[in-house]
Motif scaffolding. Structure first.
Motif, PDB file in Angstrom:
ATOM      1  N   ALA A  56      -9.263   5.491  22.565  1.00 24.80           N
ATOM      2  CA  ALA A  56      -9.257   4.362  21.852  1.00 24.80           C
ATOM      3  C   ALA A  56     -10.131   4.136  20.737  1.00 24.80           C
ATOM      4  N   LEU A  57     -11.495   4.671  21.250  1.00 24.82           N
ATOM      5  CA  LEU A  57     -12.576   4.663  20.231  1.00 24.82           C
ATOM      6  C   LEU A  57     -12.391   5.591  19.003  1.00 24.82           C
ATOM      7  N   ILE A  58     -11.749   6.841  19.590  1.00 27.38           N
ATOM      8  CA  ILE A  58     -11.263   7.816  18.364  1.00 27.38           C
ATOM      9  C   ILE A  58     -10.347   7.555  17.500  1.00 27.38           C
ATOM     10  N   MET A  59      -9.288   6.412  17.987  1.00 27.05           N
ATOM     11  CA  MET A  59      -8.353   6.054  17.083  1.00 27.05           C
ATOM     12  C   MET A  59      -9.125   5.051  16.041  1.00 27.05           C
ATOM     13  N   PHE A  60     -10.100   4.197  16.666  1.00 29.33           N
ATOM     14  CA  PHE A  60     -10.697   3.158  15.803  1.00 29.33           C
ATOM     15  C   PHE A  60     -11.408   3.774  14.885  1.00 29.33           C
ATOM     16  N   VAL A  61     -12.062   4.773  15.261  1.00 33.60           N
ATOM     17  CA  VAL A  61     -12.883   5.360  13.851  1.00 33.60           C
ATOM     18  C   VAL A  61     -11.913   6.018  12.778  1.00 33.60           C
ATOM     19  N   GLY A  62     -10.847   6.536  13.360  1.00 28.52           N
ATOM     20  CA  GLY A  62      -9.882   7.055  12.500  1.00 28.52           C
ATOM     21  C   GLY A  62      -9.366   5.779  11.492  1.00 28.52           C
ATOM     22  N   VAL A  63      -8.997   4.902  11.999  1.00 30.48           N
ATOM     23  CA  VAL A  63      -8.449   3.529  11.282  1.00 30.48           C
ATOM     24  C   VAL A  63      -9.778   3.124  10.148  1.00 30.48           C
ATOM     25  N   ILE A  64     -10.667   2.997  10.681  1.00 26.93           N
ATOM     26  CA  ILE A  64     -11.970   2.851   9.831  1.00 26.93           C
ATOM     27  C   ILE A  64     -12.132   4.064   8.588  1.00 26.93           C
ATOM     28  N   LEU A  65     -12.058   5.253   9.078  1.00 27.02           N
ATOM     29  CA  LEU A  65     -11.986   6.257   7.852  1.00 27.02           C
ATOM     30  C   LEU A  65     -11.005   6.128   6.839  1.00 27.02           C
ATOM     31  N   SER A  81       0.961  -1.179  -0.141  1.00 31.31           N
ATOM     32  CA  SER A  81       0.029   0.088  -0.061  1.00 31.31           C
ATOM     33  C   SER A  81       0.964   1.332  -0.193  1.00 31.31           C
ATOM     34  N   THR A  82       0.947   1.913   1.058  1.00 33.51           N
ATOM     35  CA  THR A  82       1.716   3.348   1.313  1.00 33.51           C
ATOM     36  C   THR A  82       2.365   3.303   2.610  1.00 33.51           C
ATOM     37  N   VAL A  83       3.461   4.177   2.733  1.00 32.41           N
ATOM     38  CA  VAL A  83       4.004   4.356   4.159  1.00 32.41           C
ATOM     39  C   VAL A  83       2.811   4.932   5.028  1.00 32.41           C
ATOM     40  N   ALA A  84       1.769   5.949   4.548  1.00 27.44           N
ATOM     41  CA  ALA A  84       0.955   6.381   5.265  1.00 27.44           C
ATOM     42  C   ALA A  84      -0.123   5.509   6.014  1.00 27.44           C
ATOM     43  N   ILE A  85      -0.572   4.692   4.946  1.00 32.40           N
ATOM     44  CA  ILE A  85      -1.552   3.596   5.549  1.00 32.40           C
ATOM     45  C   ILE A  85      -0.869   2.576   6.494  1.00 32.40           C
ATOM     46  N   ALA A  86       0.527   2.207   6.385  1.00 32.18           N
ATOM     47  CA  ALA A  86       1.244   1.242   7.110  1.00 32.18           C
ATOM     48  C   ALA A  86       1.299   2.022   8.533  1.00 32.18           C
ATOM     49  N   LEU A  87       1.629   3.195   8.570  1.00 32.46           N
ATOM     50  CA  LEU A  87       2.221   3.821   9.857  1.00 32.46           C
ATOM     51  C   LEU A  87       0.651   3.998  10.746  1.00 32.46           C
ATOM     52  N   LEU A  88      -0.418   4.554   9.863  1.00 26.68           N
ATOM     53  CA  LEU A  88      -1.687   4.921  10.500  1.00 26.68           C
ATOM     54  C   LEU A  88      -2.274   3.444  10.979  1.00 26.68           C
ATOM     55  N   THR A  89      -2.430   2.464  10.479  1.00 26.54           N
ATOM     56  CA  THR A  89      -2.732   1.317  10.996  1.00 26.54           C
ATOM     57  C   THR A  89      -2.040   0.818  12.094  1.00 26.54           C
ATOM     58  N   GLY A  97      -2.930  -3.515   2.597  1.00 26.48           N
ATOM     59  CA  GLY A  97      -2.270  -2.882   3.499  1.00 26.48           C
ATOM     60  C   GLY A  97      -2.730  -2.805   4.803  1.00 26.48           C
ATOM     61  N   THR A  98      -4.121  -2.263   4.900  1.00 27.62           N
ATOM     62  CA  THR A  98      -4.585  -1.797   6.069  1.00 27.62           C
ATOM     63  C   THR A  98      -4.490  -3.270   6.967  1.00 27.62           C
ATOM     64  N   ILE A  99      -5.223  -4.369   6.496  1.00 28.76           N
ATOM     65  CA  ILE A  99      -5.005  -5.700   7.162  1.00 28.76           C
ATOM     66  C   ILE A  99      -3.713  -6.096   7.751  1.00 28.76           C
ATOM     67  N   TRP A 100      -2.735  -5.957   6.884  1.00 32.70           N
ATOM     68  CA  TRP A 100      -1.313  -6.232   7.497  1.00 32.70           C
ATOM     69  C   TRP A 100      -0.644  -5.250   8.549  1.00 32.70           C
ATOM     70  N   GLY A 101      -1.064  -3.738   8.210  1.00 32.73           N
ATOM     71  CA  GLY A 101      -0.958  -2.886   9.510  1.00 32.73           C
ATOM     72  C   GLY A 101      -1.371  -3.047  10.623  1.00 32.73           C
ATOM     73  N   MET A 102      -2.777  -3.589  10.715  1.00 32.77           N
ATOM     74  CA  MET A 102      -3.522  -3.916  11.743  1.00 32.77           C
ATOM     75  C   MET A 102      -2.964  -5.207  12.533  1.00 32.77           C
TER      76      MET A 102
END
Length: 255
Positions: free
Chosen positions: A126-135, A90-98, A149-154
């Motif tokens: 924690a809930l705010i961060m979870f919403v951020g990941v979904i977005l 994916s991207t550096v951003a996706i990997a770091l954010l997740t 990329g999101t699945i691997w990051g999580m």
């Protein structure tokens, strides 16, 4: 300077170094497993040389502790492989954010492991961060590289949460560099068999980047982070670690 403030500074410096590691996933064209193998090998080698020069005793107190650090080393091998796979697909951003969402899991695991009270403010964060990941996930479609990329990051996020909590326990008995040495060493042994099946061609630049990644951005960074957890809660360290996303995305945009 009091011990708690020193520990906080160590964690902040470690997070700054962590934030730059995602860039190596883009600079290096070799498979993620080989990046991780080179990383943990040079990290354990550099720390081991430091111990030899210093003539430091690095024996652990019990067989149980050896079993624990060995399990953490194997988990570390998977953790970094998942992280660099996320970067490359994916991207550096996706990997770091997740990945930086790991405080979500720490929030609920830490009170159980350390018999501490679950705080409402921690749950809210924690809930705010979870919403951020979904977005950040455009759609849940396994044909989409961003979703993969999101699945691997999580996956990297969950494993890092577990390691952080167990390392917090170990940090009360050992220096961060000692724990890091054993964990990186075990991770090297776990990943070593991949060379039997695949030996990618590496340029001199690749060797230099992996050595830099291992010595500075892994060995030094992990020693500082684990050492800083002697007096800092894993939840607090997790919130500081959220800055890793800022450092990583900003440096990726510039470079």
């Amino acid at each position: 300077m009091d011990i708690h403030r020193k520990s906080l500074i160590e964690i902040h410096v470690a997070v700054l170094l962590f934030g730059l590691t995602g860039l190596f996933g883009k600079f290096l064209s070799i498979p993620p497993q080989h990046i991780v193998l080179g990383r943990v090998f040079f990290a354990s080698l550099s720390i081991g040389c430091f111990f030899v020069i210093k003539r430091q005793n690095i024996r652990l107190n019990s067989v149980q502790d050896y079993v624990v650090v060995s399990a953490l080393g194997a988990l570390l091998a998977f953790h970094w492989t998942a992280f660099f796979t996320s970067v490359q697909v994916s991207t550096v951003a996706i990997a770091l954010l997740t990945f930086s969402a790991y405080p979500i899991f720490v929030t609920f695991f830490e009170p159980i492991m350390f018999h501490e009270k679950l705080k409402i403010i921690d749950v809210a964060f924690a809930l705010i961060m979870f919403v951020g990941v979904i977005l950040i996930v455009p759609e849940f479609n396994l044909a989409n590289n961003l979703t993969i990329g999101t699945i691997w990051g999580m996956s990297a996020s969950v494993t890092f949460a577990i390691m952080s909590l167990i390392n917090r326990k170990l940090a009360s008995s050992y220096e961060g560099s000692v724990i890091t040495f054993y964990e990186q060493g075990v991770a090297s042994i776990v990943l070593l068999p991949i060379l039997i099946f695949n030996r990618p061609e590496m340029r001199l630049l690749d060797w230099g980047l992996i050595a830099l990644l291992g010595v500075v951005f892994t060995g030094l960074a992990h020693s500082l982070f684990i050492g800083g957890m002697k007096t800092v809660r894993a939840q607090t360290a997790g919130i500081i670690a959220s800055m890793e996303t800022v450092y990583g995305i900003a440096s990726a945009a510039v470079i």
